[in-house]
Design a protein around this motif. Sequence first.
Motif, PDB file in Angstrom:
ATOM      1  N   SER A   4      14.274 -29.165 -27.942  1.00  0.00           N
ATOM      2  CA  SER A   4      13.477 -29.060 -29.161  1.00  0.00           C
ATOM      3  C   SER A   4      12.001 -29.210 -28.840  1.00  0.00           C
ATOM      4  CB  SER A   4      13.910 -30.125 -30.158  1.00  0.00           C
ATOM      5  OG  SER A   4      13.530 -31.400 -29.666  1.00  0.00           O
ATOM      6  N   VAL A   5      11.200 -28.900 -29.828  1.00  0.00           N
ATOM      7  CA  VAL A   5       9.749 -29.024 -29.679  1.00  0.00           C
ATOM      8  C   VAL A   5       9.363 -30.482 -29.440  1.00  0.00           C
ATOM      9  CG1 VAL A   5       7.547 -28.711 -30.874  1.00  0.00           C
ATOM     10  CG2 VAL A   5       9.335 -26.985 -31.108  1.00  0.00           C
ATOM     11  N   VAL A   9       7.152 -31.867 -26.317  1.00  0.00           N
ATOM     12  CA  VAL A   9       5.933 -32.662 -26.515  1.00  0.00           C
ATOM     13  C   VAL A   9       6.076 -34.013 -25.828  1.00  0.00           C
ATOM     14  CG1 VAL A   9       4.535 -33.855 -28.250  1.00  0.00           C
ATOM     15  CG2 VAL A   9       5.267 -31.498 -28.647  1.00  0.00           C
ATOM     16  N   ARG A  10       7.242 -34.647 -25.936  1.00  0.00           N
ATOM     17  CA  ARG A  10       7.475 -35.942 -25.293  1.00  0.00           C
ATOM     18  C   ARG A  10       7.329 -35.833 -23.769  1.00  0.00           C
ATOM     19  NH1 ARG A  10      12.803 -39.186 -26.652  1.00  0.00           N
ATOM     20  NH2 ARG A  10      12.251 -38.085 -28.531  1.00  0.00           N
ATOM     21  N   MET A  11       7.910 -34.786 -23.188  1.00  0.00           N
ATOM     22  CA  MET A  11       7.819 -34.592 -21.736  1.00  0.00           C
ATOM     23  C   MET A  11       6.369 -34.352 -21.309  1.00  0.00           C
ATOM     24  SD  MET A  11      10.800 -34.842 -20.237  1.00  0.00           S
ATOM     25  CE  MET A  11      10.864 -33.818 -18.802  1.00  0.00           C
ATOM     26  N   CYS A  12       5.648 -33.495 -22.047  1.00  0.00           N
ATOM     27  CA  CYS A  12       4.246 -33.204 -21.703  1.00  0.00           C
ATOM     28  C   CYS A  12       3.388 -34.457 -21.808  1.00  0.00           C
ATOM     29  CB  CYS A  12       3.700 -32.103 -22.601  1.00  0.00           C
ATOM     30  SG  CYS A  12       4.400 -30.485 -22.259  1.00  0.00           S
ATOM     31  N   LEU A  13       3.561 -35.207 -22.898  1.00  0.00           N
ATOM     32  CA  LEU A  13       2.800 -36.448 -23.073  1.00  0.00           C
ATOM     33  C   LEU A  13       3.168 -37.454 -21.990  1.00  0.00           C
ATOM     34  CD1 LEU A  13       0.767 -37.985 -24.779  1.00  0.00           C
ATOM     35  CD2 LEU A  13       2.658 -38.764 -26.204  1.00  0.00           C
TER      36      LEU A  13
END
Length: 151
Positions: A4-5, A9-13
Amino acid sequence: MPESVVEIVRMCLGFFLVIFGYIASIGERYLGMPLVGAREQPTGIRNGFVATLGGVLLISTSVQRFFLLGLPLILISVILQAIVLAHLKKKAKHFIGKEGMATTDMKRKCSGFADFNGKKTKVYAEMDIQVGEMVYVSDLEGNIIKVKKLK
């Protein structure tokens, strides 16, 4: 693969925090000054390591991910710190014991200036020192040069 999005986002952050933590902890250790809390943490590394740990927690949504991604990222942080510390110890070995003269009055645990062979250098006093007193480098923490009075 992220599903999911929110997961993306969690991985990128998480990876951003890990990279920021590496840079911050190396900078804090090498410069000898933390990003936050200078009095409580004169040698640095705590803030950068906390950022790295926060990033690892964001990335590690399962035990399997922690062992595959998180643990190696923490080990990289520890290895980077060991490399920087070894470099600083090598640098300190040549500088500790050097003698000079105080060019400013300094209170204990405050900074001032000393002259080492004609070169004015910012130093950190470990005891009260008056102008004109002879000092020697007692310790080196990052770029912080600690001095004491010659007896």
